[in-house]
Motif scaffolding. Structure first.
Motif, PDB file in Angstrom:
ATOM      1  N   THR A  39      -1.458   2.145   8.830  1.00 57.81           N
ATOM      2  CA  THR A  39      -0.487   2.613   7.831  1.00 57.81           C
ATOM      3  C   THR A  39       0.015   1.448   6.983  1.00 57.81           C
ATOM      4  O   THR A  39       0.145   1.553   5.753  1.00 57.81           O
ATOM      5  N   SER A  40       0.287   0.325   7.626  1.00 57.56           N
ATOM      6  CA  SER A  40       0.735  -0.861   6.892  1.00 57.56           C
ATOM      7  C   SER A  40      -0.331  -1.346   5.919  1.00 57.56           C
ATOM      8  O   SER A  40      -0.028  -1.785   4.794  1.00 57.56           O
ATOM      9  N   TYR A  41      -1.591  -1.262   6.316  1.00 56.05           N
ATOM     10  CA  TYR A  41      -2.685  -1.707   5.443  1.00 56.05           C
ATOM     11  C   TYR A  41      -2.753  -0.850   4.178  1.00 56.05           C
ATOM     12  O   TYR A  41      -2.861  -1.386   3.062  1.00 56.05           O
ATOM     13  N   TYR A  42      -2.690   0.473   4.328  1.00 58.70           N
ATOM     14  CA  TYR A  42      -2.822   1.339   3.152  1.00 58.70           C
ATOM     15  C   TYR A  42      -1.561   1.324   2.284  1.00 58.70           C
ATOM     16  O   TYR A  42      -1.625   1.662   1.091  1.00 58.70           O
ATOM     17  N   ARG A  43      -0.433   0.926   2.860  1.00 62.25           N
ATOM     18  CA  ARG A  43       0.769   0.729   2.038  1.00 62.25           C
ATOM     19  C   ARG A  43       0.588  -0.463   1.087  1.00 62.25           C
ATOM     20  O   ARG A  43       1.238  -0.526   0.037  1.00 62.25           O
ATOM     21  N   GLN A  44      -0.295  -1.401   1.449  1.00 65.05           N
ATOM     22  CA  GLN A  44      -0.589  -2.537   0.579  1.00 65.05           C
ATOM     23  C   GLN A  44      -1.647  -2.196  -0.475  1.00 65.05           C
ATOM     24  O   GLN A  44      -1.850  -2.976  -1.404  1.00 65.05           O
ATOM     25  N   LYS A  45      -2.309  -1.046  -0.287  1.00 71.39           N
ATOM     26  CA  LYS A  45      -3.341  -0.633  -1.239  1.00 71.39           C
ATOM     27  C   LYS A  45      -2.727   0.314  -2.277  1.00 71.39           C
ATOM     28  O   LYS A  45      -1.793  -0.066  -2.971  1.00 71.39           O
ATOM     29  N   GLU A  46      -3.191   1.552  -2.324  1.00 73.38           N
ATOM     30  CA  GLU A  46      -2.747   2.494  -3.345  1.00 73.38           C
ATOM     31  C   GLU A  46      -1.782   3.547  -2.799  1.00 73.38           C
ATOM     32  O   GLU A  46      -1.299   4.386  -3.565  1.00 73.38           O
ATOM     33  N   ASP A  47      -1.526   3.538  -1.492  1.00 74.23           N
ATOM     34  CA  ASP A  47      -0.614   4.521  -0.895  1.00 74.23           C
ATOM     35  C   ASP A  47       0.692   3.819  -0.524  1.00 74.23           C
ATOM     36  O   ASP A  47       1.043   3.675   0.658  1.00 74.23           O
ATOM     37  N   THR A  48       1.429   3.397  -1.506  1.00 79.22           N
ATOM     38  CA  THR A  48       2.631   2.606  -1.244  1.00 79.22           C
ATOM     39  C   THR A  48       3.744   3.396  -0.564  1.00 79.22           C
ATOM     40  O   THR A  48       4.610   2.802   0.090  1.00 79.22           O
ATOM     41  N   ASN A  49       3.741   4.707  -0.721  1.00 78.86           N
ATOM     42  CA  ASN A  49       4.798   5.537  -0.130  1.00 78.86           C
ATOM     43  C   ASN A  49       4.399   6.145   1.220  1.00 78.86           C
ATOM     44  O   ASN A  49       5.125   6.983   1.758  1.00 78.86           O
ATOM     45  N   LEU A  50       3.267   5.743   1.736  1.00 82.53           N
ATOM     46  CA  LEU A  50       2.807   6.269   3.033  1.00 82.53           C
ATOM     47  C   LEU A  50       3.752   5.811   4.145  1.00 82.53           C
ATOM     48  O   LEU A  50       4.079   4.622   4.238  1.00 82.53           O
ATOM     49  N   ASP A  51       4.206   6.758   4.971  1.00 84.91           N
ATOM     50  CA  ASP A  51       5.078   6.356   6.077  1.00 84.91           C
ATOM     51  C   ASP A  51       4.405   6.636   7.418  1.00 84.91           C
ATOM     52  O   ASP A  51       3.362   7.299   7.498  1.00 84.91           O
TER      53      ASP A  51
END
Length: 632
Positions: A39-51
């Motif tokens: 989840t932390s990895y994809y928050r750094q990509k294009e899914d910034t609001n992913l929790d």
């Protein structure tokens, strides 16, 4: 040179191969440890609001996909005929999908590749080595399931530690976020950036070991699809024999046609020379067989007629009287008058179906004492009682064997309420273990146990508990009933769900409770294949297990929805009371509901393989009786 291995050796190799294969393909339970990193990895990509709560969706999605793949594994085994081939294909796809998932740029792409496609292929792998182990060790189903599922659950123990060392060797902390969760960002963003390479490294390990493990899975002659192949082969042989017979008849017809043509005598001679000797021999053999068959039929008719006449002659005659009469007949055979006299006495010996003792009081039967008559009647009654008991034993044996075979078809199972109650029971029994497995890190943060190394160690110990307990619970299943073992597991769940909130005072206390709850999770998952095969038999049970898995899938979706909607409102402590209620209902259900089914009444005829077993048992019984008689 072909290497022939004994069945037991093949069974042991299959168990080893199944353990290693499931060990490499048990990444579903690894997700509880991967969630925060991915989840932390994809928050750094294009899914910034992913929790983190949305990231937890992969767990139920993967479990649902896993359930879809379960029946696919048995079908692939039936198609390819060799488990090592079907498992090699599935394992290769599963591991490659894990590697490919590390290259995805969006979280939904990761869900499709890692959660759905890899989940389906892992499901197609899971039950095949267990099913083959049942065939090799039918009396040790608990041990077979325990060894295989131990490997599956052990994945999260070992690779959880490996993944932690790969992505966070410096033990950088998570950073709290305004959404109520913590992530690897800011000063610890390097942890999130190391995730793709760590996933690829683990995927390559999975792939290399899986290829070796599939080659240890051995073929079993009784596996699904083999009986159908043997029947088709026999049918093909019969069809070939019929074709050969048709060809011979066609050649005979050609000979007859050519023999009627006077203008083609030379061609006729050539045709007759081709197969005349063979055809003549065939006709002669057929004639001899027909004559022998007619003679056998005549002899059988003669024997039947003689038996009927003898039965009519002796139907109502006391055996002891006949013996005495024959002795007198031999002594006085020279005297013609005595011979006539004895024939008259024979007529007097004929009795009615229910003989009247007073009517024959002064007849020749009076020579036989009343005690001997009574003894003869008692012997007959004892023999009849013995035959009746033997018949009851035979029927009981047939019923027991039919019940062990399970239902005659899957369609019959869907008419039984036990199937649906079993699915409900699985939903109730596994709930607590799933919510702890998927959220133990979040609970630890709520309890202020935020040390990253402690959480990694806690997750690995939970995975170890999930794995090592399975052989233990399943070994107990070989000695004790499923009902008794599940009652114990549900009691543990009832106690731990009520007392989990008190573990916030000490992290060791908390880690022990997480460990114990993972033991119940492993126990439920490990025992259910045995439960399924005990109720439905090995063959049908292997095809029905995907429906039992449906209860687990619904339970995982349920915990995901509960956490999403209630975690911020009531907290984990109050959510656990819901699982206390689930465990209590499950305990009541397993205690008072009858899950056993009498499958024997659904069979219209006894299967051929069981008929041969009954005939063999009967012959062995007769041999034992003969040996006993000779010894006496």
């Amino acid at each position: 040179m072909t290497l022939h291995l004994q069945m037991k050796t093949k069974g042991v190799l299959t168990l080893i191969g199944g353990f290693l294969l499931l060990f490499m393909n048990g990444s579903m339970f690894l997700w509880g440890q991967l969630n925060v990193y991915v989840t932390s990895y994809y928050r750094q990509k294009e899914d910034t609001n992913l929790d983190l709560s949305v990231g937890g969706a992969i767990f139920p999605v993967m479990m649902a996909s896993f359930g879809l793949g379960l029946p696919l594994g048995i079908k692939l085994l039936k198609i390819f005929g060799q488990a090592r081939i079907s498992l090699l294909i599935s394992a290769t796809i599963s591991c490659i999908m894990i590697i490919i998932s590390s290259y995805t740029q969006r979280f939904y792409q990761f869900i499709i590749v890692y959660g759905i496609i890899s989940g389906i292929t892992q499901g197609s792998i899971f039950f095949v080595p267990i099913y083959l182990g049942y065939l090799y060790f039918p009396s040790n189903r608990g041990l077979v399931t325990g060894i295989n599922s131990f490997g599956y659950a052990l994945n999260s123990f070992l690779f959880g530690l490996i993944f932690f060392k790969l992505v966070n060797p410096n033990e950088l902390p998570q950073i709290s976020n305004s959404d109520g969760y913590s992530y690897f960002e800011g000063i610890s963003v390097s942890v999130a950036q190391a995730v793709p390479q760590a996933i690829r490294s683990i995927g390559y390990i999975f792939l290399s070991v899986s290829i070796i493990a599939t080659q240890l899975i051995m073929y079993h002659p009784d596996q699904i699809g083999e009986e159908e192949k043997r029947l088709k082969k026999n049918l093909q042989q019969q069809e070939n024999e019929m074709k050969e017979l048709d060809q011979i008849q066609h050649k005979l017809g050609l000979v007859d046609i050519q023999s009627n043509k006077k203008d083609s005598l030379q061609d006729q001679q050539q045709l007759q020379q081709i197969d005349l000797v063979q055809l003549s021999q065939l006709a002669f053999n057929k004639k001899v067989e027909t004559t022998q068959l007619d003679e056998e039929i005549i002899q059988q008719k003669i024997q039947i007629t003689n038996q009927l006449e003898l039965q009519l002659e002796n139907e109502f005659i006391n055996p002891q009287v006949l013996k005495n009469f024959k002795f007198e007949e031999v002594q006085n055979s020279k005297n013609q008058q005595n011979e006539i006299f004895h024939h008259k006495k024979l007529a007097e010996l004929i009795k009615l179906e229910n003989p009247n003792r007073k009517q024959h009081k002064n007849s020749i039967i009076s020579k036989v004492s009343t005690q001997e008559q009574q003894k003869y009647i008692e012997q007959k009654e004892i023999q009849n009682e013995s035959d009746l008991q033997e018949l009851k034993k035979r029927n009981a044996y047939i019923e027991e064997q039919l019940n062990s075979l399970g239902p005659p078809s899957i369609a019959v199972c869907f008419k039984q309420s036990q199937l649906y109650v079993s699915i409900l029971l699985g939903f109730l029994a596994i709930g607590l273990g799933l919510i702890i497995n998927g959220n133990y890190k979040s609970i630890a943060k709520d309890y202020k146990f935020s040390n990253e190394s402690f959480q990694a160690l806690e997750g690995s110990l939970g995975g170890f508990a999930n794995g090592f307990c399975r052989p233990i619970w399943n070994l107990l299943l070989d000695k004790y009933s499923f009902k008794r073992i599940l009652q114990i597991l549900l009691l543990i769940e009832i106690i731990t769900s009520l007392t989990m909130q008190f573990t916030s005072i000490n992290k060791i206390f908390y880690a022990v409770w997480v460990f114990i709850i993972h033991i119940t999770l492993g126990g439920v998952l490990g025992m259910w294949p045995v439960f399924c095969s005990q109720i439905n038999g090995i063959k049908i049970g292997s095809q029905l297990y995907c429906f039992y898995w449906l209860g687990f899938t619904i339970a995982n979706l349920f915990q995901f929805v509960i956490v999403m909607s209630l975690k911020t409102k009531i907290g984990f402590n109050n959510i656990l009371y819901i699982y206390f209620a689930q465990a209590l209902i499950g305990f009541i259900l397993i205690t008072y509901y009858k899950f056993e089914i009498n499958w024997a009444k659904y069979y219209n005829e006894i299967p051929k393989n069981l008929q041969s077993q009954i005939s063999l048992q009967k012959s062995q019984t007769l041999d034992n009786q003969l040996r006993l008689t000779i010894s006496l």
